[in-house]
Write a protein that holds these residues in place. Structure first.
Motif, PDB file in Angstrom:
ATOM      1  N   GLY A  43       0.893  -0.935  -0.091  1.00  0.00           N
ATOM      2  CA  GLY A  43      -0.337  -0.035   0.010  1.00  0.00           C
ATOM      3  C   GLY A  43       0.997   1.480  -0.021  1.00  0.00           C
ATOM      4  O   GLY A  43       0.615   1.890   0.500  1.00  0.00           O
ATOM      5  N   LYS A  44       2.598   1.129  -0.115  1.00  0.00           N
ATOM      6  CA  LYS A  44       3.042   2.225   0.147  1.00  0.00           C
ATOM      7  C   LYS A  44       2.413   3.714  -1.333  1.00  0.00           C
ATOM      8  O   LYS A  44       2.442   4.796  -0.543  1.00  0.00           O
ATOM      9  CB  LYS A  44       4.522   1.930  -0.278  1.00  0.00           C
ATOM     10  CG  LYS A  44       4.988   1.252   0.431  1.00  0.00           C
ATOM     11  CD  LYS A  44       6.727   0.934  -0.358  1.00  0.00           C
ATOM     12  CE  LYS A  44       6.738  -0.037  -1.597  1.00  0.00           C
ATOM     13  NZ  LYS A  44       5.516  -1.071  -1.572  1.00  0.00           N
ATOM     14  N   THR A  45       2.103   3.230  -2.198  1.00  0.00           N
ATOM     15  CA  THR A  45       2.354   4.395  -3.051  1.00  0.00           C
ATOM     16  C   THR A  45       0.778   5.033  -2.977  1.00  0.00           C
ATOM     17  O   THR A  45       0.102   5.839  -2.862  1.00  0.00           O
ATOM     18  CB  THR A  45       2.796   3.214  -5.344  1.00  0.00           C
ATOM     19  OG1 THR A  45       3.509   2.488  -4.791  1.00  0.00           O
ATOM     20  CG2 THR A  45       1.841   4.473  -5.849  1.00  0.00           C
ATOM     21  N   THR A  46      -0.223   3.908  -2.745  1.00  0.00           N
ATOM     22  CA  THR A  46      -2.173   4.524  -3.150  1.00  0.00           C
ATOM     23  C   THR A  46      -2.290   5.031  -1.841  1.00  0.00           C
ATOM     24  O   THR A  46      -3.067   5.812  -1.922  1.00  0.00           O
ATOM     25  CB  THR A  46      -2.701   3.107  -3.434  1.00  0.00           C
ATOM     26  OG1 THR A  46      -2.123   1.930  -2.518  1.00  0.00           O
ATOM     27  CG2 THR A  46      -2.447   2.938  -4.861  1.00  0.00           C
ATOM     28  N   GLN A  47      -1.590   4.106  -0.675  1.00  0.00           N
ATOM     29  CA  GLN A  47      -2.001   4.960   0.232  1.00  0.00           C
ATOM     30  C   GLN A  47      -1.238   5.703   0.849  1.00  0.00           C
ATOM     31  O   GLN A  47      -1.863   7.500   2.157  1.00  0.00           O
ATOM     32  CB  GLN A  47      -1.974   3.322   1.588  1.00  0.00           C
ATOM     33  CG  GLN A  47      -2.805   2.410   1.282  1.00  0.00           C
ATOM     34  CD  GLN A  47      -4.404   2.727   0.926  1.00  0.00           C
ATOM     35  OE1 GLN A  47      -5.198   3.436   1.738  1.00  0.00           O
ATOM     36  NE2 GLN A  47      -4.200   2.795  -0.824  1.00  0.00           N
ATOM     37  N   MET A  74       0.525   6.871 -13.979  1.00  0.00           N
ATOM     38  CA  MET A  74      -1.041   7.318 -14.768  1.00  0.00           C
ATOM     39  C   MET A  74      -2.134   5.954 -14.063  1.00  0.00           C
ATOM     40  O   MET A  74      -2.776   7.280 -13.706  1.00  0.00           O
ATOM     41  CB  MET A  74      -1.192   6.873 -15.962  1.00  0.00           C
ATOM     42  CG  MET A  74      -0.273   7.642 -17.059  1.00  0.00           C
ATOM     43  SD  MET A  74      -0.161   7.261 -18.339  1.00  0.00           S
ATOM     44  CE  MET A  74      -1.405   6.851 -19.456  1.00  0.00           C
ATOM     45  N   SER A  75      -1.336   5.046 -14.001  1.00  0.00           N
ATOM     46  CA  SER A  75      -2.847   3.644 -13.792  1.00  0.00           C
ATOM     47  C   SER A  75      -2.520   4.282 -11.869  1.00  0.00           C
ATOM     48  O   SER A  75      -3.713   4.275 -11.137  1.00  0.00           O
ATOM     49  CB  SER A  75      -2.212   2.681 -13.624  1.00  0.00           C
ATOM     50  OG  SER A  75      -2.279   1.351 -12.906  1.00  0.00           O
ATOM     51  N   VAL A  76      -1.546   4.309 -11.286  1.00  0.00           N
ATOM     52  CA  VAL A  76      -1.658   4.815  -9.597  1.00  0.00           C
ATOM     53  C   VAL A  76      -2.985   6.488  -9.453  1.00  0.00           C
ATOM     54  O   VAL A  76      -3.666   6.034  -8.061  1.00  0.00           O
ATOM     55  CB  VAL A  76      -0.561   4.966  -9.182  1.00  0.00           C
ATOM     56  CG1 VAL A  76      -0.508   5.232  -7.610  1.00  0.00           C
ATOM     57  CG2 VAL A  76      -0.318   3.417  -8.528  1.00  0.00           C
ATOM     58  N   ILE A 278      -6.255  -5.414 -16.375  1.00  0.00           N
ATOM     59  CA  ILE A 278      -5.263  -5.604 -15.979  1.00  0.00           C
ATOM     60  C   ILE A 278      -5.971  -6.290 -14.672  1.00  0.00           C
ATOM     61  O   ILE A 278      -5.551  -6.861 -14.204  1.00  0.00           O
ATOM     62  CB  ILE A 278      -4.380  -6.220 -16.205  1.00  0.00           C
ATOM     63  CG1 ILE A 278      -3.498  -4.784 -15.726  1.00  0.00           C
ATOM     64  CG2 ILE A 278      -3.444  -6.421 -17.585  1.00  0.00           C
ATOM     65  CD1 ILE A 278      -2.041  -4.540 -14.762  1.00  0.00           C
ATOM     66  N   PHE A 279      -6.673  -5.419 -14.191  1.00  0.00           N
ATOM     67  CA  PHE A 279      -6.858  -4.953 -12.655  1.00  0.00           C
ATOM     68  C   PHE A 279      -7.956  -5.847 -12.177  1.00  0.00           C
ATOM     69  O   PHE A 279      -8.833  -5.958 -11.348  1.00  0.00           O
ATOM     70  CB  PHE A 279      -7.193  -3.595 -12.509  1.00  0.00           C
ATOM     71  CG  PHE A 279      -5.590  -3.134 -12.271  1.00  0.00           C
ATOM     72  CD1 PHE A 279      -4.727  -3.669 -10.960  1.00  0.00           C
ATOM     73  CD2 PHE A 279      -5.283  -1.497 -12.697  1.00  0.00           C
ATOM     74  CE1 PHE A 279      -3.231  -2.911 -10.865  1.00  0.00           C
ATOM     75  CE2 PHE A 279      -3.838  -0.972 -12.891  1.00  0.00           C
ATOM     76  CZ  PHE A 279      -3.303  -1.523 -12.147  1.00  0.00           C
ATOM     77  N   GLN A 280      -9.684  -5.980 -13.668  1.00  0.00           N
ATOM     78  CA  GLN A 280     -10.243  -6.246 -13.222  1.00  0.00           C
ATOM     79  C   GLN A 280     -10.426  -7.954 -13.295  1.00  0.00           C
ATOM     80  O   GLN A 280      -9.653  -8.474 -13.635  1.00  0.00           O
ATOM     81  CB  GLN A 280     -11.041  -6.196 -14.443  1.00  0.00           C
ATOM     82  CG  GLN A 280     -12.005  -4.448 -15.244  1.00  0.00           C
ATOM     83  CD  GLN A 280     -12.227  -4.350 -16.228  1.00  0.00           C
ATOM     84  OE1 GLN A 280     -12.345  -5.097 -17.361  1.00  0.00           O
ATOM     85  NE2 GLN A 280     -11.907  -3.022 -16.423  1.00  0.00           N
ATOM     86  N   ILE A 302      -1.158  -6.462  -9.351  1.00  0.00           N
ATOM     87  CA  ILE A 302      -2.322  -6.679  -9.272  1.00  0.00           C
ATOM     88  C   ILE A 302      -2.518  -8.493  -8.108  1.00  0.00           C
ATOM     89  O   ILE A 302      -1.302  -9.031  -8.431  1.00  0.00           O
ATOM     90  CB  ILE A 302      -1.946  -8.196 -10.614  1.00  0.00           C
ATOM     91  CG1 ILE A 302      -1.107  -6.523 -11.833  1.00  0.00           C
ATOM     92  CG2 ILE A 302      -3.164  -8.338 -11.589  1.00  0.00           C
ATOM     93  CD1 ILE A 302      -0.742  -7.209 -12.421  1.00  0.00           C
ATOM     94  N   ASP A 303      -3.769  -8.337  -8.288  1.00  0.00           N
ATOM     95  CA  ASP A 303      -3.933  -9.317  -7.075  1.00  0.00           C
ATOM     96  C   ASP A 303      -5.082 -10.156  -7.686  1.00  0.00           C
ATOM     97  O   ASP A 303      -5.116 -10.200  -8.832  1.00  0.00           O
ATOM     98  CB  ASP A 303      -5.725  -8.490  -6.073  1.00  0.00           C
ATOM     99  CG  ASP A 303      -5.156  -7.310  -5.574  1.00  0.00           C
ATOM    100  OD1 ASP A 303      -3.677  -7.501  -4.819  1.00  0.00           O
ATOM    101  OD2 ASP A 303      -6.017  -6.420  -5.238  1.00  0.00           O
ATOM    102  N   GLY A 304      -4.623 -11.401  -6.670  1.00  0.00           N
ATOM    103  CA  GLY A 304      -5.517 -12.814  -7.820  1.00  0.00           C
ATOM    104  C   GLY A 304      -4.131 -13.782  -7.846  1.00  0.00           C
ATOM    105  O   GLY A 304      -4.376 -14.693  -8.907  1.00  0.00           O
TER     106      GLY A 304
END
Ligand code: ADP
Ligand code: MG
Length: 639
Positions: A43-47, A74-76, A278-280, A302-304
């Motif tokens: 969670g470093k980049t988004t949180q 861009m994506s973050v 890719i995140f869906q 990417i989770d999962g």
């Protein structure tokens, strides 16, 4: 809508970083500079940016977060704007070269490290920022490394400024020591075991091996998504295509039900709308298979993912002495990268990583960690930038890992050839102007020669077209048709003029998208070129450089190209074979060059860059008159 926002806040609270939120904010409060280490996905980049915002760090400035990769920036930014429920470009924005999606209310700004580096030219103390996060510092990109030295000075000058350095690998000591022993904060990890499976023998064709492995996993493996690491766009597209073909063959050859496979590519040049796919989640019962460059190593989470297929290769920009320039080349990855790749399988549960190389190769042939970019690439841009920041002696600059002296001297020599530096290595007027443009030195020089020879309008278009990926569209199964369409645009003396011709015809057709489709041109690429053009035009305006038009006779444009590229001049040696006039490096006319339409091969050409595939090819070539070259630099040529 409520459930959606609820899940987002639940997702946020589930991240490892959430459990240490208060401690983190305390460390940041009590220290001017800190290093934060945390596994990819913690969670470093988004949180972090959001925590800082919530805590009030945007009262006297904004929060900046740098990324070595454009896609990540861009994506973050998009993700964080969703989490904060604002429009992208409003509170949360991003800036990459030639694209600024920020606004007056932006308080969290994601950007490439290159963008921040250029901002220091205008604002050496980065006054508008209260805090900067240098994210993904472990990547050690060229611009990140230069920023380290520059930000260290900002930290010393501005007591009200804070700096956070984050890394996904355990190399915190190095960063801490660079800033005189600052605290290192570890975000507790939460990862699952990843079983590693090595190849028994070295594999001959890693692309084919990866495809086979992916099919085996899909048919026999338990549910869970898959991530394949390859080296670059072409390889990835080919692999996606091959995988979908194999799936079709399988479906038509068996009576058993075959579960769906959702195949998704990800690489830096992929259009943004496709990147977010890719995140869906794949639909129920389907398996997702992401085919990626090393961008998925640490910059995008990417989770999962339960299965990773690691080919053991990646592309790196490396200065090629023979070619006298940087070239993207395929190299075996380092052990640190291999471990990161494997780790991607263990984020959601215990996973498996298939390494398509032997255990011996991992133990004995791979480097411990990648060589920092600053030690392996051309430093032309860096030298220009540092010189304009009034750093006289580059060998004295505070580099974390100084580049080899040869690299610096070589880059200075090239800038001297371009006329940016004088004989004692000081910035000349031309160099001072060149640095105003976010362009490689050679392209900036081309633009400024357009000013001198009064065809700036035409040269501006050429430079813009050279700053975007190729606009020619060549779909598989329609190759002949698209080649014919391309040839219609040929100006036989010059690939540069061919680009100019494409743009001008597009303009004459009201910049229409359907016109592009009819002529096998990439609509998005041309729009991008137009955007780049208008931004460069803005810079020209601020420099009070007027646009000049040469009209329909393009010989003067060729002469301009010649004068900007004379360091890349080549003379004819055999059919389609040239050698560089300066270093005698062989370079060949590319099969797609417009010059094939001339009916003969000119004695002298200049080229934009050399590319290395099966051999050295000249990319984007223009035929020139020998006396133009002779007038320019008798010391380099025996013309
Ligand atoms: P780190 O920077 O520590 O590697 P990130 O902050 O990038 O971690 O990611 C934290 C989580 O945010 C990821 O596990 C993922 O679930 C989610 N996430 C990040 N980016 C996106 C995105 N573009 N779309 C959906 N989820 C995302
Ligand atoms: Mg990150």
């Amino acid at each position: 809508d409520f459930t959606k926002s609820k899940t987002i806040s639940q997702q946020r609270q589930n991240l490892p970083i959430f459990s240490v939120r208060d401690e983190l904010l305390q460390v940041v409060r009590e220290n001017q500079v800190v290093v934060i280490i945390g596994e990819t996905g913690s969670g470093k980049t988004t949180q972090l940016t959001q925590y800082l915002y919530e805590y009030g760090y945007t009262v006297n400035g904004i929060i900046g977060c740098t990324q070595p990769r454009r896609v990540a920036a861009m994506s973050v930014a998009k993700r964080v704007s969703e989490e904060m429920e604002t429009e992208l470009g409003d509170k949360v924005g991003y800036a990459i070269r030639f694209e600024d999606a920020t606004g007056p209310s932006t308080v969290i700004k994601y950007m490439t490290d290159g963008v921040l580096l250029r901002e220091t030219l205008k604002d050496p103390d980065l006054e508008k920022y209260s805090i900067i996060l240098m994210d993904e510092a472990h990547e050690r990109s060229l611009d990140t490394d230069v920023l380290f030295g520059i930000l260290k000075k900002v930290v010393a000058r501005r007591r009200d400024f804070k700096l956070i350095v984050t890394s996904a690998t355990l190399n915190g000591e190095k960063f801490s020591n660079f800033f005189g022993g600052i605290p290192i904060f570890h975000i507790p990890g939460r990862t699952f075991r990843v079983q590693i499976c090595y190849s028994k023998t070295p594999c001959e064709d890693y692309v084919e091996a990866a495809i086979k492995q992916a099919m085996t996993i899909h048919i026999t493996g338990a549910p869970g998504d898959m991530l394949i690491f390859l080296t670059g766009q072409d390889e990835i597209e080919a692999t996606c295509y091959a995988l979908s073909e194999r799936m079709e063959q399988l479906i038509s050859s068996t009576k058993q039900p075959v579960p769906k496979l959702l195949i998704l590519p990800i690489y830096s040049q992929l259009p943004a709308d496709l990147q977010t796919k890719i995140f869906q989640k794949a639909e129920d019962g389907a398996r997702k298979c992401i085919v990626a460059t090393n961008i998925a190593e640490t910059s995008l989470t990417i989770d999962g993912i339960f299965y990773v297929i690691d080919t053991g290769y990646g592309k790196m920009k490396v200065y090629n002495h023979r070619m006298g320039m940087d070239a993207l080349q395929v190299f075996p990855i380092s052990r640190a990268s291999a471990d990161q790749r494997a780790g991607r399988a263990g984020r959601t549960g215990p996973g498996t990583c298939y390494r398509l190389y032997t255990e011996n190769a991992y133990e004995n042939e791979m480097l411990q960690s990648p060589v920092p970019e600053i030690q392996r690439t051309n430093l032309g841009n860096v030298v220009l930038l540092l010189k304009s920041l009034k750093i006289q002696n580059l060998l004295d600059f505070d580099f974390m890992d100084p580049p080899p002296q040869d690299n610096i001297l070589n880059s200075m020599y090239q800038l001297w050839l371009l006329g940016a530096l004088n004989d004692v290595g000081d910035l000349m007027d031309l160099g001072r102007k060149m640095v105003k443009f976010p362009l490689d030195p050679a392209l900036a020089k081309l633009l400024l020669m357009g000013e001198q020879l009064e065809c700036l309008n035409e040269v501006l278009t050429i430079v813009s077209m050279l700053s975007v990926p190729s606009v020619f569209f060549r779909p598989k199964d329609r190759e002949a048709e698209s080649d014919a369409a391309r040839e219609k645009f040929f100006v036989p003396e010059s690939d540069h003029l061919t680009l100019l011709n494409v743009y001008q015809q597009w303009k004459a057709n009201e910049y229409r998208g359907d016109w592009c489709n009819d002529h096998f041109l990439q609509v998005k690429g041309l729009y991008k070129a137009r955007e780049v053009r208008s931004q460069l035009l803005d810079i020209l305006k601020t420099l009070k450089i007027p646009l000049t038009y040469c009209g329909p006779d393009w010989d003067v444009v060729r002469k301009t190209i010649c004068s900007a590229y004379f360091h890349n001049a080549a003379m004819l040696k055999g059919i389609g074979q040239y050698v560089n006039c300066r270093n005698r490096m062989p370079c060949n006319l590319h099969p797609t060059s417009a010059l094939h339409g001339l009916g003969y091969t000119p004695d002298y050409v200049v080229y934009h860059e050399a590319i290395l595939t099966t051999k050295e090819y000249m990319q984007c070539v223009t035929a020139v008159e020998p006396h133009w070259l002779a007038e320019l630099g008798p010391m380099f040529f025996s013309v």
